[in-house]
Design an enzyme around this catalytic site. Sequence first.
Site: not given
Length: 306
Positions: A182-184, A210
């Site tokens: 997710h994200s980073y 995501t």
Amino acid sequence: MKKDEPPLDFPDTLEGFEYAFNEKGQLRHIKTGEPFVFNYREDLHRWNQKRYEALGEIITKYVYELLEKDCNLKKISIPEGYGVIVLNPNENYIEVEKPKMHVQSSSDSSDEPAEKRERKDKVSKETKKRRDFYEKYRNPQREKEMMQLYIRENGSPEEHAVYVWDHFIAQSAAENVFFVAHSYGGLAFVELMIQREADVKSKVTAVALTDSVHNVWHQEAGKTIREWMRENCCNWVSSSEPLDTSVESMLPDCPRVSAGTDRHELTSWKSFPSIFKFFTEASEAKTSSLKPTLTRRSHRIKHEEL
């Protein structure tokens, strides 16, 4: 602290915050039954942020207790023998207020050749740029100038990903490894691929991103990595479109589809049913030596033709 701001003295239990998880696993207020409210006190954003972070630490430990108790997972201290248990790989450091003193940069040494100093400065600036970007993304309310004492071999999400790969995943007997990043975490996974490309390709079956913030251009991911990502990864991004609707991208990497929500923090939760279907199809395809023929892939842009 503002003049009328309450002290930053928060409870150390969920009950102290008057929250609990219901039978559906949803966090709800014990008295009102309402979901978590960030703006608990109006016009006190800093205090609300600190309250949010304090509650987050409690929930993090609660989730890890569930992983140990209900999923029979083992919590391990890393680095080995270092005695540090990392609950959140995005916070692999101890923060202390930065002393007001000048620290001479190693690049100031006049004994080094100019070309070497320039190269070191470039690497240092790029590393600082990435960390500053992430810190702003993670906590835009930072006020004090802090000094971060990074944990050995786990001083950043990228280092942590490589460390966990080398010490745990690569040594495991698992033949089908799946990632949800997710994200980073998506950026950290791409860095892992750059450093361990052959190993990742041989062991990882599929990757679900995501709302990933990775960038294959800025991270200088090679053509073979981009090709592998197009065939084995999918990025569920924040979008108001229905779940799995194709979302256009100008980056030459994995397909992008809607997570079914325009809220960044909900993209993993909302896309879980589609992610597990994606993993199942990828696993079955690997077993039968065929590539999964997913609808989302048929809408992929032919990036090499751009």
